[in-house]
Design a protein around this motif. Structure first.
Motif, short mmCIF file in Angstrom:
data_model
loop_
_atom_site.label_atom_id
_atom_site.label_comp_id
_atom_site.label_asym_id
_atom_site.label_seq_id
_atom_site.Cartn_x
_atom_site.Cartn_y
_atom_site.Cartn_z
N GLU A 77 29.56 38.57 38.11
CA GLU A 77 29.23 38.47 39.55
C GLU A 77 30.10 39.41 40.38
O GLU A 77 29.64 40.00 41.36
CB GLU A 77 29.42 37.03 40.04
CG GLU A 77 28.28 36.11 39.61
CD GLU A 77 28.59 34.63 39.85
OE1 GLU A 77 27.68 33.81 39.63
OE2 GLU A 77 29.75 34.29 40.21
N ARG A 78 31.35 39.53 39.98
CA ARG A 78 32.25 40.44 40.71
C ARG A 78 31.73 41.88 40.63
O ARG A 78 31.73 42.61 41.62
CB ARG A 78 33.67 40.37 40.14
CG ARG A 78 34.29 38.99 40.32
CD ARG A 78 35.65 38.88 39.67
NE ARG A 78 35.97 37.46 39.52
CZ ARG A 78 37.20 36.95 39.56
NH1 ARG A 78 38.24 37.74 39.72
NH2 ARG A 78 37.39 35.65 39.43
N ALA A 79 31.29 42.24 39.42
CA ALA A 79 30.74 43.60 39.25
C ALA A 79 29.49 43.75 40.09
O ALA A 79 29.29 44.78 40.74
CB ALA A 79 30.44 43.86 37.78
N ARG A 80 28.66 42.72 40.08
CA ARG A 80 27.41 42.82 40.85
C ARG A 80 27.68 42.79 42.35
O ARG A 80 26.89 43.29 43.15
CB ARG A 80 26.43 41.71 40.43
CG ARG A 80 25.94 41.91 38.98
CD ARG A 80 24.63 41.21 38.72
NE ARG A 80 24.76 39.76 38.80
CZ ARG A 80 25.13 38.98 37.78
NH1 ARG A 80 25.39 39.51 36.60
NH2 ARG A 80 25.23 37.69 37.94
N ALA A 81 28.83 42.22 42.74
CA ALA A 81 29.20 42.24 44.16
C ALA A 81 29.70 43.62 44.58
O ALA A 81 29.82 43.91 45.77
CB ALA A 81 30.27 41.19 44.43
N GLY A 82 30.00 44.50 43.60
CA GLY A 82 30.39 45.87 43.94
C GLY A 82 31.77 46.29 43.50
O GLY A 82 32.28 47.32 43.92
N LEU A 83 32.40 45.48 42.62
CA LEU A 83 33.73 45.85 42.13
C LEU A 83 33.62 46.54 40.77
O LEU A 83 32.75 46.22 39.96
CB LEU A 83 34.61 44.60 41.98
CG LEU A 83 34.96 43.88 43.29
CD1 LEU A 83 35.72 42.60 43.00
CD2 LEU A 83 35.78 44.80 44.19
N PHE A 84 34.52 47.45 40.54
CA PHE A 84 34.53 48.17 39.26
C PHE A 84 35.97 48.38 38.83
O PHE A 84 36.83 48.70 39.64
CB PHE A 84 33.84 49.53 39.41
CG PHE A 84 33.79 50.34 38.15
CD1 PHE A 84 32.74 50.19 37.26
CD2 PHE A 84 34.80 51.24 37.84
CE1 PHE A 84 32.68 50.94 36.08
CE2 PHE A 84 34.76 51.99 36.66
CZ PHE A 84 33.70 51.84 35.78
N LEU A 85 36.22 48.17 37.55
CA LEU A 85 37.55 48.42 37.00
C LEU A 85 37.45 49.45 35.88
O LEU A 85 36.80 49.23 34.87
CB LEU A 85 38.14 47.11 36.45
CG LEU A 85 39.43 47.24 35.62
CD1 LEU A 85 40.57 47.85 36.44
CD2 LEU A 85 39.86 45.87 35.08
N ALA A 86 38.10 50.60 36.10
CA ALA A 86 38.25 51.56 35.01
C ALA A 86 39.53 51.17 34.29
O ALA A 86 40.61 51.18 34.87
CB ALA A 86 38.35 52.98 35.55
N MET A 87 39.39 50.78 33.02
CA MET A 87 40.51 50.12 32.35
C MET A 87 41.53 51.09 31.78
O MET A 87 41.21 52.19 31.36
CB MET A 87 39.97 49.23 31.24
CG MET A 87 39.20 48.05 31.83
SD MET A 87 38.60 46.92 30.60
CE MET A 87 37.23 46.23 31.54
N GLN A 88 42.77 50.60 31.76
CA GLN A 88 43.84 51.39 31.14
C GLN A 88 43.56 51.55 29.64
O GLN A 88 43.78 52.62 29.09
CB GLN A 88 45.18 50.68 31.37
CG GLN A 88 46.37 51.46 30.85
CD GLN A 88 47.71 50.82 31.23
OE1 GLN A 88 47.77 49.78 31.89
NE2 GLN A 88 48.80 51.45 30.82
N TYR A 89 43.05 50.47 29.03
CA TYR A 89 42.70 50.52 27.60
C TYR A 89 41.27 50.04 27.41
O TYR A 89 41.04 48.87 27.11
CB TYR A 89 43.66 49.66 26.78
CG TYR A 89 45.11 50.05 26.96
CD1 TYR A 89 45.59 51.24 26.43
CD2 TYR A 89 45.99 49.24 27.69
CE1 TYR A 89 46.91 51.62 26.60
CE2 TYR A 89 47.32 49.61 27.88
CZ TYR A 89 47.78 50.81 27.33
OH TYR A 89 49.08 51.17 27.51
N PRO A 90 40.29 50.94 27.57
CA PRO A 90 38.89 50.53 27.42
C PRO A 90 38.62 49.95 26.02
O PRO A 90 39.20 50.39 25.04
CB PRO A 90 38.12 51.83 27.64
CG PRO A 90 39.04 52.69 28.46
CD PRO A 90 40.42 52.35 27.94
N VAL A 91 37.76 48.95 25.99
CA VAL A 91 37.57 48.14 24.79
C VAL A 91 36.46 48.71 23.90
O VAL A 91 35.41 49.14 24.39
CB VAL A 91 37.19 46.69 25.21
CG1 VAL A 91 37.03 45.80 23.98
CG2 VAL A 91 38.22 46.13 26.17
N GLU A 92 36.67 48.70 22.61
CA GLU A 92 35.63 49.13 21.67
C GLU A 92 34.66 47.98 21.44
O GLU A 92 35.07 46.84 21.26
CB GLU A 92 36.27 49.54 20.34
CG GLU A 92 37.27 50.67 20.50
CD GLU A 92 37.75 51.24 19.17
OE1 GLU A 92 37.34 50.72 18.12
OE2 GLU A 92 38.53 52.21 19.21
#
Ligand SMILES: Nc1ncnc2c1ncn2[C@@H]1O[C@H](COP(=O)(O)OP(=O)(O)OP(=O)(O)O)[C@@H](O)[C@H]1O
Ligand SMILES: [Mg+2]
Lengths: 250, 360
Positions: free
Chosen positions: A80-95
């Motif tokens: 829901e947070r993403a759909r509300a318009g938030l985005f996190l570019a992660m320090q360690y993106p997950v495989e």
């Protein structure tokens, strides 16, 4: 026009020895079009702040609140947070084994746009986003982040940023591990997102290098779980010269 | 109709080979109390290409077996449904075998042979489905230089019982690849076994299984490296969801003293999607010579990776969709090895369905 407000945020993480408070009262306001840089020593809680806003289950909110245009972010599920318009570019993106980048991106775009993108235009859109970040189109058929180099993972994050068009993005050390050319390419991606979508950016970094490309409107010094000083772009230069010695005892 | 002869030892459940199997649910297949029907359900779907025959004939077994159910099947009948692919035949399209309607109140004892002549190349799919109690002695014979992809699908209805051995005898330089899929039935117990009889052969045993509440699926591998320079790979992946879902994976690999130059690796991964499910995973590598290329095994049983779900959800993907992506991704590596689009699609949809039904 969007506003992300973080008020008196206290966050703890559960350890074998009980809950440990990492964030100790963070206050921060980010508006559309603004770029805020956060700099601070290792372990001061920068990623904790990023993850807490995104809703990672590892962290417990002890006190405080986070709102996006007045809506209670902490009440929302991660998606829901993403759909509300938030985005996190992660320090360690997950495989994510077995899930192809193209399938992943399409699932994300479908969720965020409320309907599946038209196949024809979508393929072109993804191709363009990849080319813009100097990514080989072959990445589309690879599994999400699996076997990506550090720099490729970061480029993949920013490609998503462009494709998914959030209102506010948190970039957690996106510049770490990038070579000089990739740093420029990634920065250009962020700047395009700012220009095209009036993106608000919270940029966590250890280096002033990226700030030459992505000009911050505000620089915040983060130490011991909260913001200890705020200033303009010149504060970053001061930090680069003097380090955090003045702040860590605070 | 006849009652099985009873001069066999009946497993008690204490034997190593039977210690996991719920004997009471085998509907009398193991102890001779099952009523034996004369049905012979295996059929060919579609026309057979030239160079291929399917006949019922008397054949003696290819290999001995110490499995009590296989013994009983062999004691019951000499007749074998024999799919034979003649030497040098190269089939472009798969051969599909299926099942006629079965029954739950009596048991079918089935003997099947798939044989490939020298340098023949084929894909054979056996689709098991419906309500049935079925014990099967399936033997595969690969002549020198032949190559078989063997897809065996267990998509039984929920009360069915299937107890089988799928035994491949691999001659010089022959290539055997199997994909064993088990997604339906009450009790399914398969012994995928491999025996190399000349150097240069290779065997790849792949499998996927998905057990939901109350289902018992057992896959008990045995790979016998009895000659030098053979290669084997085992990779089975399973998911479990719901109360008393129980799977068993046993990977017995034996490298005999004579089997120098052996190259083997076996892997089993299980994904536990809920509480109350149990996955037993027992790799067992016996090495009698040090002169090998490689030998290894790995076995893991875990739950959903929170980090993976977080990553997907942080891009707006809802929890159920994220789980579906992760589970599909988990199985994908094996499913694509089937190589037949329609079956892959059907299997992935079945996995989605099981996941949804389980509410995982
Ligand atoms: N499970 C845990 N148990 C104990 N401490 C933890 C746990 N998880 C996080 N921490 C601690 O929380 C603190 C903040 O971590 P965080 O990742 O937010 O730091 P950071 O500012 O992003 O550092 P860096 O600049 O190195 O990325 C660290 O001291 C870290 O060790
Ligand atoms: Mg960090």
């Amino acid at each position: 026009m969007s506003t992300l407000e973080v008020r008196n945020l206290h966050v703890s993480v559960n350890t074998e020895n009980g809950a440990v408070e990492i964030l100790k009262g963070v206050d921060l306001t980010i508006k559309s079009g603004e770029t805020h840089a956060i700099m601070g020593p290792n372990g001061s809680g920068k990623s904790t702040l990023a993850y807490s806003i995104a809703g990672h289950p590892k962290y417990s909110i002890v006190e405080g609140n986070v709102t996006l245009d007045g809506a209670d972010v902490l009440e929302m599920t991660i998606d829901e947070r993403a759909r509300a318009g938030l985005f996190l570019a992660m320090q360690y993106p997950v495989e994510v084994p077995g899930v192809s980048v193209s399938n992943f991106l399409r699932s994300a775009a479908t969720a965020l746009r409320g309907e599946a993108p038209k196949l024809r235009t979508w393929v072109a859109e993804v191709k363009e986003a990849m080319e813009a970040l100097n990514m080989d189109p072959a990445f589309a058929s690879r599994n999400v982040n699996e076997g990506f180099s550090g720099g490729e993972k970061k480029r993949h994050e920013i490609m998503q940023l462009e494709l998914l068009r959030p209102k506010i993005a948190i970039l957690d050390e996106t510049d770490s591990g990038l070579d000089v050319d990739a740093l420029r390419v990634v920065s250009e991606g962020v700047n395009r997102a700012k220009e095209n979508n009036n993106l608000g950016v919270l940029l966590i970094t250890h280096y002033t290098r990226i700030l030459k490309y992505i000009k911050p409107d505000f620089v915040h010094v983060f130490a011991n779980g909260h913001i200890v000083e705020e200033g303009g772009a010149d504060l970053a230069d001061k930090l680069e010269a003097n380090g955090y010695a003045d702040y860590v005892s605070m | 109709m006849s009652i099985l002869a009873t001069n066999y030892l009946t497993p008690t459940g204490r034997e190593e080979a039977w210690r996991f199997t719920p004997l009471k649910r085998l509907r009398g297949l193991h102890d001779g109390t099952a009523e034996i029907s004369l049905r012979s359900s295996l059929i060919v779907k579609g026309a057979l290409p030239s160079g291929v025959s399917f006949v019922r004939q008397e054949l003696s077994p290819l290999a001995s077996s110490d499995d009590i159910i296989i013994e009983r099947i062999r004691g019951n009948s000499q007749e074998v449904a024999h799919l034979s692919i003649s030497a040098n035949t190269e089939l472009l399209a798969p051969i599909h075998l299926g099942r006629l309607t079965g029954a739950l109140d009596s048991a079918e004892l089935s003997r099947v042979r798939i044989s490939l002549g020298a340098h023949a190349i084929a894909t054979v799919v056996v689709e098991n489905s419906g309500d049935t109690v079925l014990a099967e002695d399936l033997e595969i014979s690969l002549a020198p230089g032949s190559s078989l992809t063997f897809i065996t699908l267990q998509e039984f209805e929920s009360k069915s019982v299937y107890a089988a051995r799928h035994h491949a005898v691999i001659d010089k330089d022959a290539v055997f690849k199997s994909v064993t899929v088990t997604v339906g039935g009450d009790v399914v117990r398969i012994l995928p076994t491999v025996e190399f009889i000349a150097p240069g052969g290779s065997a790849e045993l792949l499998g996927v299984y998905f057990a939901t509440a109350g289902q018992f699926f057992e896959h008990r591998m045995h790979v016998d490296h009895a000659v030098p320079k053979a290669k084997s790979r085992v990779n089975f992946k399973g998911a479990l969801s719901g109360r008393d879902a129980h799977t068993v994976w046993i990977g017995d690999v034996l490298i005999r003293a004579i089997a120098e130059g052996t190259d083997t690796y076996e892997l089993n991964r299980n994904l536990l999607l809920s509480d109350g499910a149990r996955a037993d995973s027992v790799p067992n590598l016996e090495i009698e010579t040090g002169e090998i290329v490689g030998a290894g095994h790995a076995s893991t049983t875990g739950r959903f990776d929170d980090e993976q779900l977080f990553y997907l959800m942080s891009r707006g993907i809802a929890l159920e969709d994220a789980r579906r992506l992760v589970v599909r991704g988990f199985f994908n590596e094996i499913v694509i090895e089937i190589g037949i689009e329609a079956i892959q699609e059907r299997l992935m949809n079945r996995i989605d369905f099981e996941l949804e039904r389980a509410g995982a």
